[in-house]
Write a protein that holds these residues in place. Structure first.
Motif, PDB file in Angstrom:
ATOM      1  N   MET A   1     -22.428  -0.479-114.034  1.00  0.00           N
ATOM      2  CA  MET A   1     -23.632  -0.236-113.278  1.00  0.00           C
ATOM      3  C   MET A   1     -23.777  -1.231-112.130  1.00  0.00           C
ATOM      4  O   MET A   1     -24.310  -0.890-111.084  1.00  0.00           O
ATOM      5  N   LEU A   2     -23.339  -2.472-112.338  1.00  0.00           N
ATOM      6  CA  LEU A   2     -23.422  -3.454-111.256  1.00  0.00           C
ATOM      7  C   LEU A   2     -22.596  -3.026-110.050  1.00  0.00           C
ATOM      8  O   LEU A   2     -22.927  -3.369-108.921  1.00  0.00           O
ATOM      9  N   GLU A   3     -21.542  -2.252-110.300  1.00  0.00           N
ATOM     10  CA  GLU A   3     -20.714  -1.759-109.200  1.00  0.00           C
ATOM     11  C   GLU A   3     -21.532  -0.845-108.288  1.00  0.00           C
ATOM     12  O   GLU A   3     -21.405  -0.901-107.061  1.00  0.00           O
ATOM     13  N   GLU A   4     -22.392  -0.042-108.878  1.00  0.00           N
ATOM     14  CA  GLU A   4     -23.258   0.835-108.085  1.00  0.00           C
ATOM     15  C   GLU A   4     -24.220   0.001-107.228  1.00  0.00           C
ATOM     16  O   GLU A   4     -24.463   0.307-106.068  1.00  0.00           O
ATOM     17  N   LEU A   5     -24.725  -1.073-107.804  1.00  0.00           N
ATOM     18  CA  LEU A   5     -25.601  -1.981-107.065  1.00  0.00           C
ATOM     19  C   LEU A   5     -24.835  -2.655-105.928  1.00  0.00           C
ATOM     20  O   LEU A   5     -25.337  -2.771-104.815  1.00  0.00           O
ATOM     21  N   ARG A   6     -23.618  -3.057-106.203  1.00  0.00           N
ATOM     22  CA  ARG A   6     -22.779  -3.724-105.203  1.00  0.00           C
ATOM     23  C   ARG A   6     -22.544  -2.824-103.990  1.00  0.00           C
ATOM     24  O   ARG A   6     -22.534  -3.292-102.858  1.00  0.00           O
ATOM     25  N   ASN A   7     -22.380  -1.525-104.227  1.00  0.00           N
ATOM     26  CA  ASN A   7     -22.067  -0.578-103.164  1.00  0.00           C
ATOM     27  C   ASN A   7     -23.295   0.088-102.544  1.00  0.00           C
ATOM     28  O   ASN A   7     -23.151   0.894-101.627  1.00  0.00           O
ATOM     29  N   ALA A   8     -24.467  -0.233-103.048  1.00  0.00           N
ATOM     30  CA  ALA A   8     -25.693   0.427-102.573  1.00  0.00           C
ATOM     31  C   ALA A   8     -26.024   0.040-101.141  1.00  0.00           C
ATOM     32  O   ALA A   8     -25.904  -1.112-100.745  1.00  0.00           O
ATOM     33  N   LYS A   9     -26.451   1.030-100.381  1.00  0.00           N
ATOM     34  CA  LYS A   9     -26.893   0.771 -99.011  1.00  0.00           C
ATOM     35  C   LYS A   9     -28.316   0.227 -99.002  1.00  0.00           C
ATOM     36  O   LYS A   9     -28.682  -0.561 -98.149  1.00  0.00           O
ATOM     37  N   ARG A  10     -29.115   0.652 -99.975  1.00  0.00           N
ATOM     38  CA  ARG A  10     -30.508   0.209-100.058  1.00  0.00           C
ATOM     39  C   ARG A  10     -30.754  -0.407-101.424  1.00  0.00           C
ATOM     40  O   ARG A  10     -30.597   0.247-102.445  1.00  0.00           O
ATOM     41  N   ARG A  11     -31.156  -1.678-101.414  1.00  0.00           N
ATOM     42  CA  ARG A  11     -31.439  -2.383-102.667  1.00  0.00           C
ATOM     43  C   ARG A  11     -32.418  -3.521-102.393  1.00  0.00           C
ATOM     44  O   ARG A  11     -32.608  -3.923-101.256  1.00  0.00           O
ATOM     45  N   THR A  12     -33.010  -4.003-103.453  1.00  0.00           N
ATOM     46  CA  THR A  12     -33.832  -5.209-103.358  1.00  0.00           C
ATOM     47  C   THR A  12     -33.094  -6.311-104.095  1.00  0.00           C
ATOM     48  O   THR A  12     -32.286  -6.048-104.991  1.00  0.00           O
ATOM     49  N   VAL A  13     -33.394  -7.539-103.721  1.00  0.00           N
ATOM     50  CA  VAL A  13     -32.830  -8.700-104.406  1.00  0.00           C
ATOM     51  C   VAL A  13     -33.969  -9.680-104.642  1.00  0.00           C
ATOM     52  O   VAL A  13     -34.678 -10.045-103.712  1.00  0.00           O
ATOM     53  N   GLY A  14     -34.152 -10.068-105.887  1.00  0.00           N
ATOM     54  CA  GLY A  14     -35.215 -11.005-106.240  1.00  0.00           C
ATOM     55  C   GLY A  14     -36.334 -10.314-107.005  1.00  0.00           C
ATOM     56  O   GLY A  14     -36.590  -9.128-106.827  1.00  0.00           O
ATOM     57  N   ALA A  15     -36.989 -11.084-107.858  1.00  0.00           N
ATOM     58  CA  ALA A  15     -38.026 -10.538-108.731  1.00  0.00           C
ATOM     59  C   ALA A  15     -39.232 -10.017-107.947  1.00  0.00           C
ATOM     60  O   ALA A  15     -39.746  -8.933-108.236  1.00  0.00           O
ATOM     61  N   LYS A  16     -39.699 -10.757-106.941  1.00  0.00           N
ATOM     62  CA  LYS A  16     -40.890 -10.342-106.194  1.00  0.00           C
ATOM     63  C   LYS A  16     -40.629  -9.073-105.386  1.00  0.00           C
ATOM     64  O   LYS A  16     -41.433  -8.145-105.388  1.00  0.00           O
ATOM     65  N   GLU A  17     -39.515  -9.047-104.702  1.00  0.00           N
ATOM     66  CA  GLU A  17     -39.172  -7.872-103.877  1.00  0.00           C
ATOM     67  C   GLU A  17     -38.957  -6.645-104.765  1.00  0.00           C
ATOM     68  O   GLU A  17     -39.384  -5.536-104.435  1.00  0.00           O
ATOM     69  N   THR A  18     -38.330  -6.852-105.921  1.00  0.00           N
ATOM     70  CA  THR A  18     -38.089  -5.753-106.852  1.00  0.00           C
ATOM     71  C   THR A  18     -39.397  -5.245-107.448  1.00  0.00           C
ATOM     72  O   THR A  18     -39.601  -4.039-107.567  1.00  0.00           O
ATOM     73  N   LEU A  19     -40.304  -6.153-107.786  1.00  0.00           N
ATOM     74  CA  LEU A  19     -41.611  -5.763-108.307  1.00  0.00           C
ATOM     75  C   LEU A  19     -42.355  -4.901-107.283  1.00  0.00           C
ATOM     76  O   LEU A  19     -42.923  -3.865-107.634  1.00  0.00           O
ATOM     77  N   LYS A  20     -42.334  -5.294-106.025  1.00  0.00           N
ATOM     78  CA  LYS A  20     -43.000  -4.508-104.983  1.00  0.00           C
ATOM     79  C   LYS A  20     -42.401  -3.111-104.881  1.00  0.00           C
ATOM     80  O   LYS A  20     -43.129  -2.125-104.732  1.00  0.00           O
ATOM     81  N   ALA A  21     -41.077  -3.012-104.976  1.00  0.00           N
ATOM     82  CA  ALA A  21     -40.419  -1.705-104.904  1.00  0.00           C
ATOM     83  C   ALA A  21     -40.825  -0.824-106.080  1.00  0.00           C
ATOM     84  O   ALA A  21     -41.055   0.374-105.916  1.00  0.00           O
ATOM     85  N   VAL A  22     -40.927  -1.406-107.271  1.00  0.00           N
ATOM     86  CA  VAL A  22     -41.343  -0.650-108.460  1.00  0.00           C
ATOM     87  C   VAL A  22     -42.784  -0.175-108.284  1.00  0.00           C
ATOM     88  O   VAL A  22     -43.099   0.992-108.520  1.00  0.00           O
ATOM     89  N   GLN A  23     -43.651  -1.069-107.846  1.00  0.00           N
ATOM     90  CA  GLN A  23     -45.065  -0.722-107.678  1.00  0.00           C
ATOM     91  C   GLN A  23     -45.276   0.340-106.601  1.00  0.00           C
ATOM     92  O   GLN A  23     -46.188   1.153-106.706  1.00  0.00           O
ATOM     93  N   ASN A  24     -44.429   0.338-105.587  1.00  0.00           N
ATOM     94  CA  ASN A  24     -44.556   1.300-104.488  1.00  0.00           C
ATOM     95  C   ASN A  24     -43.776   2.595-104.722  1.00  0.00           C
ATOM     96  O   ASN A  24     -43.726   3.452-103.845  1.00  0.00           O
ATOM     97  N   GLY A  25     -43.132   2.721-105.884  1.00  0.00           N
ATOM     98  CA  GLY A  25     -42.389   3.931-106.205  1.00  0.00           C
ATOM     99  C   GLY A  25     -41.096   4.087-105.422  1.00  0.00           C
ATOM    100  O   GLY A  25     -40.624   5.205-105.231  1.00  0.00           O
ATOM    101  N   GLN A  26     -40.523   2.996-104.964  1.00  0.00           N
ATOM    102  CA  GLN A  26     -39.315   3.041-104.156  1.00  0.00           C
ATOM    103  C   GLN A  26     -38.037   2.781-104.952  1.00  0.00           C
ATOM    104  O   GLN A  26     -36.948   2.998-104.443  1.00  0.00           O
TER     105      GLN A  26
END
Length: 81
Positions: free
Chosen positions: A1-26
Motif C-alpha cells: 500500500m505504501l507503494e501506492e502512496l509513493r506514486n500518488a500525484k495527490r497526497r497529504t503529509v503530516g497529521a494536521k494536513e491529513t486531518l484537514k483532508a479527512v474533515q473536508n472529505g478529500q
C-alpha cells in the motif's frame, strides 16, 4: 500500500494536513505510522472513527516519510481523491 502512496500525484503529509483532508472529505485512504506519538495522531484517529475511510498502518514514521518522498519521518499521510 505504501507503494501506492509513493506514486500518488495527490497526497497529504503530516497529521494536521491529513486531518484537514479527512474533515473536508478529500481523503480516500489514510496511513498512520505505528511509532507516531499518540497525542499527535489522536485527533486524526477520532475523525477516522466517524468515517468509513480505510486506514493503514505504516511500519514507522521513517518508512512513511520515505514513501511520501521526504527526508524526515511522517506521523500520517493520506491519498487524496
Amino acid at each position: 500500500m505504501l507503494e501506492e502512496l509513493r506514486n500518488a500525484k495527490r497526497r497529504t503529509v503530516g497529521a494536521k494536513e491529513t486531518l484537514k483532508a479527512v474533515q473536508n472529505g478529500q481523503a480516500k485512504a489514510v496511513f498512520i505510522a505505528r511509532d507516531a506519538d499518540e497525542h499527535v495522531v489522536r485527533p486524526l484517529r477520532e475523525a477516522l472513527a466517524k468515517s468509513s475511510l480505510p486506514v493503514y498502518e505504516a511500519e514507522s514514521m521513517k518508512a512513511l516519510g520515505r514513501a511520501c518522498g521526504i527526508e524526515v519521518g511522517a506521523a500520517a499521510a493520506a491519498l487524496l481523491l
